[in-house]
Design a protein around this motif. Sequence first.
Motif, PDB file in Angstrom:
ATOM      1  N   TRP A 192     -17.688  51.007   0.653  1.00 15.55           N
ATOM      2  CA  TRP A 192     -16.803  51.054  -0.518  1.00 15.55           C
ATOM      3  C   TRP A 192     -15.633  52.018  -0.334  1.00 15.55           C
ATOM      4  N   ARG A 244     -21.552  54.397  -7.558  1.00 16.02           N
ATOM      5  CA  ARG A 244     -22.292  53.164  -7.837  1.00 16.02           C
ATOM      6  C   ARG A 244     -22.918  52.607  -6.564  1.00 16.02           C
ATOM      7  N   ASN A 249     -26.934  49.850  -3.238  1.00 12.66           N
ATOM      8  CA  ASN A 249     -27.219  49.383  -1.882  1.00 12.66           C
ATOM      9  C   ASN A 249     -28.530  49.932  -1.326  1.00 12.66           C
TER      10      ASN A 249
HETATM   11  C1  LIG Z   1     -16.570  45.235  -0.743  1.00 11.90           C
HETATM   12  N1  LIG Z   1     -17.719  45.916  -0.264  1.00 11.90           N
HETATM   13  C2  LIG Z   1     -17.511  47.213   0.287  1.00 11.90           C
HETATM   14  C3  LIG Z   1     -18.930  45.363  -0.284  1.00 11.90           C
HETATM   15  N2  LIG Z   1     -19.085  44.236  -0.739  1.00 11.90           N
HETATM   16  N3  LIG Z   1     -19.899  46.076   0.252  1.00 11.90           N
HETATM   17  C4  LIG Z   1     -21.233  45.561   0.303  1.00 11.90           C
HETATM   18  C5  LIG Z   1     -22.000  45.983  -0.887  1.00 11.90           C
HETATM   19  C6  LIG Z   1     -22.452  44.863  -1.716  1.00 11.90           C
HETATM   20  C7  LIG Z   1     -23.129  45.294  -2.968  1.00 11.90           C
HETATM   21  N4  LIG Z   1     -23.480  44.118  -3.707  1.00 11.90           N
HETATM   22  C8  LIG Z   1     -22.274  46.178  -3.857  1.00 11.90           C
HETATM   23  O1  LIG Z   1     -21.720  45.672  -4.829  1.00 11.90           O
HETATM   24  O2  LIG Z   1     -22.140  47.358  -3.592  1.00 11.90           O
END
Ligand SMILES: CN(C)C(=N)NCCC[C@H](N)C(=O)O
Length: 264
Positions: A192, A244, A249
Motif C-alpha cells: 500500500w 488498514r 492482510n
Molecule cells: C493495491 N494494493 C496495494 C493491493 N491490492 N494490495 C494487496 C492487498 C489486497 C487487500 N485486499 C487489501 O485491500 O489490502
Amino acid sequence: MPVEEFVAGWISGAVGLVLGHPFDTVKVLGFFKGMSFPIASVALVNSVLFGVYSNTLLALTATSHQERRAQPPSYTNIFIAGCTGGLLQAYCLAPFDLIKVRLQNQTEPRMQIGSSTPRYRGPVHCAASILKEEGPQGLFRGSWALVLRDTPTLGMYFVTYEGLCRQYTPEGQNPSSATVLVAGGFAGIASWITATPFDVIKSRMQMDGLKGRKYGGMLDCMASSFRQEGIGVFFKGMTLNSARAFPVNAATFLSYEYLLRLWR
Ligand SMILES: CN(C)C(=N)NCCC[C@H](N)C(=O)O
C-alpha cells in the motif's frame, strides 16, 4: 488448473474485508455502508489474485502450493506471478472500484438540507447510470492507473510475504501462524505504501467524467495534481492505507494458508 487457491482467495478476501470494514467506513465518513457489495467485489477480486498468482507459479516452477516449502521458487518467479495476478485482478476490479469510488465521493447531496436524493441510489443504480451516461468504457475509467497501481505492487506484495516467511521459518517447514500474520501484515503495508501515488491518480481519474472532463488523461492528471498541490498529493491517504493494510492482510494470508493446509 487447481481451483482451491481461487476458493481460498475468495474466503480469505472476505475475512480481510470484515477486518478492514471499520477503516473503510472511517475513510468514507459512513456514506458507504453495508457489506454485500464489498463482499461480492473484494472477495471475488482476491480470489482472482491468489488463484492466478498460484497457478502462474505452478506454470513457471512446476511446483504446487504444497511443494513450495520444500522447493522454494525464486523471488523473480514470485514477482512475475504476483505481477500477473495483480494485472488480472486490476481488470476484474476496475468496474467495482469505480462504483465504490463514485459512491464514496457523493457526500454533497446528502449534506445539503432539503436534498435527500443522492445522485446514485446504490451500486446497481450507479453502474446503470454510468453505462447510460458514459457508455461501457465509462465503467473502466481510471483502469490504466489501476493497472499501474496493482501490477508491480502485487509482485512486491508476494515477494515481501515470502521473504519474511522464509526469514523466520526453518528450511522446509511451514511458517507458524505468528509468522504468517506478521509477514502478511507487512506485505500489505509495503504494497500500500508503494501503491498510494497511483491510488490517488486512479481515484481522480475515476471521478473525472462525472461533471465533464477535467483531465486530458492520466499524465495530465498527474501533472496538474502536482502543480496545484505539490508532491504531497501523491501521499494522500498513505497513513490510513497502511494502518488498514496490516490487519486486513495479516488475516487474509492466515486464512488463505490455513484453508490450503486444511484441504491438502
Ligand atoms: C493495491 N494494493 C496495494 C493491493 N491490492 N494490495 C494487496 C492487498 C489486497 C487487500 N485486499 C487489501 O485491500 O489490502
